[in-house]
Design a protein around this motif. Structure first.
Motif, PDB file in Angstrom:
ATOM      1  N   ALA A 109      29.865 -25.614 -35.228  1.00 56.52           N
ATOM      2  CA  ALA A 109      29.726 -25.809 -36.677  1.00 56.52           C
ATOM      3  C   ALA A 109      29.927 -24.456 -37.357  1.00 56.52           C
ATOM      4  N   GLY A 110      30.164 -24.482 -38.643  1.00 57.83           N
ATOM      5  CA  GLY A 110      30.401 -23.237 -39.366  1.00 57.83           C
ATOM      6  C   GLY A 110      30.081 -23.375 -40.836  1.00 57.83           C
ATOM      7  N   LEU A 111      30.714 -22.547 -41.644  1.00 58.91           N
ATOM      8  CA  LEU A 111      30.425 -22.529 -43.073  1.00 58.91           C
ATOM      9  C   LEU A 111      30.735 -23.868 -43.755  1.00 58.91           C
ATOM     10  N   PRO A 112      31.833 -24.559 -43.437  1.00 56.43           N
ATOM     11  CA  PRO A 112      32.090 -25.852 -44.100  1.00 56.43           C
ATOM     12  C   PRO A 112      30.955 -26.848 -43.909  1.00 56.43           C
ATOM     13  N   GLU A 113      30.390 -26.902 -42.708  1.00 52.86           N
ATOM     14  CA  GLU A 113      29.272 -27.810 -42.468  1.00 52.86           C
ATOM     15  C   GLU A 113      28.042 -27.377 -43.264  1.00 52.86           C
ATOM     16  N   CYS A 114      27.832 -26.063 -43.364  1.00 54.17           N
ATOM     17  CA  CYS A 114      26.705 -25.558 -44.149  1.00 54.17           C
ATOM     18  C   CYS A 114      26.848 -25.921 -45.627  1.00 54.17           C
ATOM     19  N   VAL A 115      28.084 -25.924 -46.132  1.00 58.68           N
ATOM     20  CA  VAL A 115      28.312 -26.272 -47.536  1.00 58.68           C
ATOM     21  C   VAL A 115      27.913 -27.720 -47.796  1.00 58.68           C
ATOM     22  N   VAL A 116      28.236 -28.610 -46.872  1.00 58.81           N
ATOM     23  CA  VAL A 116      27.863 -30.018 -47.022  1.00 58.81           C
ATOM     24  C   VAL A 116      26.343 -30.157 -47.106  1.00 58.81           C
TER      25      VAL A 116
END
Length: 299
Positions: A148-155
């Motif tokens: 996981a990374g930043l895109p998942e954190c944004v969600v």
């Protein structure tokens, strides 16, 4: 190459030894560059550090590389060699006292750079004399696991924003300079750390029920692959979080950078480095500037 340089700040002289020592080999960022960043970012960083005991994370010989990381250690106690003008506060820890520095002036930031204290960590409360005041902010740490990374954190951050706004809070995202995102919201200082922790824990559990395929609350590594850990525990009175605008001890000189929600919605959002952060605050100001000012009602 000069072995020592001096700079006068706030009426105090700070001696910078080995100014050309490379602290970030991947970018060639030197100790002088680190000091210059902290002096330049001071108008935006100091409001988030002032009044809070600071724990430092030091890389005396630089961060090294991914293949050969530099030696790092946490430091709480203020060393005897610290200048007398550094503000300090004594805190009781079980059976002993710890004297912490308080980062409340530009010269102190410069001195931290001299000691290779790249990261500055502070609690969510300020000191009132020798007593801890109630927290004036809540923080939610979104930490992506493997895969996981930043895109998942944004969600997850977007979902958490909705929950926090339902509580009458106004969260601001901070790309942590490491892998994830911190969400901060101001509090009026009328509730205790235990009460804030309970709210943060409930929020984390709610996110896990809303996004079970993406969110975990348990820190066990085996459960975190492809998911985001919602770490609510940093609201505990004994815990600290990296200060907004602090450098990070990563391979590159990234920064814990406050962002706008519009920025966070960009598909190209990423962690920012020191020169980028300086340009953006000079142009746009601090998205976190109102944190804790005229806070909302207690959740």
């Amino acid at each position: 190459m000069a072995a020592t340089e001096s700079v006068e700040l706030d009426g105090h002289v700070v001696r910078l030894t080995n100014p050309d020592k490379v602290m970030y080999p991947e970018t060639g960022t030197t100790k002088r560059d680190v000091l210059a960043y902290y002096v330049s970012i001071a108008p935006w960083l100091l409001p988030h550090a002032r009044g809070r005991p600071a724990t430092r994370k030091r890389w005396v010989d630089g961060v090294g590389t991914d293949a050969a990381p530099g030696t790092v250690f946490f430091e709480k106690n203020l060393p005897r060699s610290a200048p007398s003008w550094v503000s300090r506060v004594t805190r009781r820890h079980s059976d002993h006292d710890v004297v912490y520095p308080v980062v409340d002036q530009v010269a102190t930031l410069a001195w931290l750079a001299q000691t290779a204290a790249l990261e500055i960590h502070v609690p969510q409360w300020r000191v009132d004399g020798r007593r801890s005041a109630n927290p004036d902010r809540i923080v939610i740490d979104l930490d992506p696991g493997p895969g996981a990374g930043l895109p998942e954190c944004v969600v997850v951050a977007t979902a958490a924003r909705s929950l926090l706004e339902d509580l009458g809070l106004h969260p601001v995202p901070v790309t942590s300079g490491s892998k994830g995102i911190h969400l901060y919201a101001g509090l009026p200082g009328t509730v205790t750390s235990d009460e804030v922790s309970a709210v943060a824990h409930e929020l984390a559990r709610t996110l896990a029920s809303q996004l079970p395929e993406l969110v975990v609350v348990d820190m066990a590594t085996a459960l975190r692959r492809g998911k985001v850990l919602v770490d609510w525990s940093q609201n505990n009175a004994a815990k600290t979080t990296v200060c907004p605008y602090s450098l990070r001890g990563r391979a590159r000189p990234t920064v814990a950078a406050p962002r706008t929600w519009r920025e966070l919605g960009s598909p190209t959002v990423r962690q920012l480095e020191l020169s980028e952060v300086l340009r953006r605050v000079r142009r746009r100001g601090d998205p976190l500037a109102d944190l804790g000012v005229g806070g909302p009602s207690a959740p």
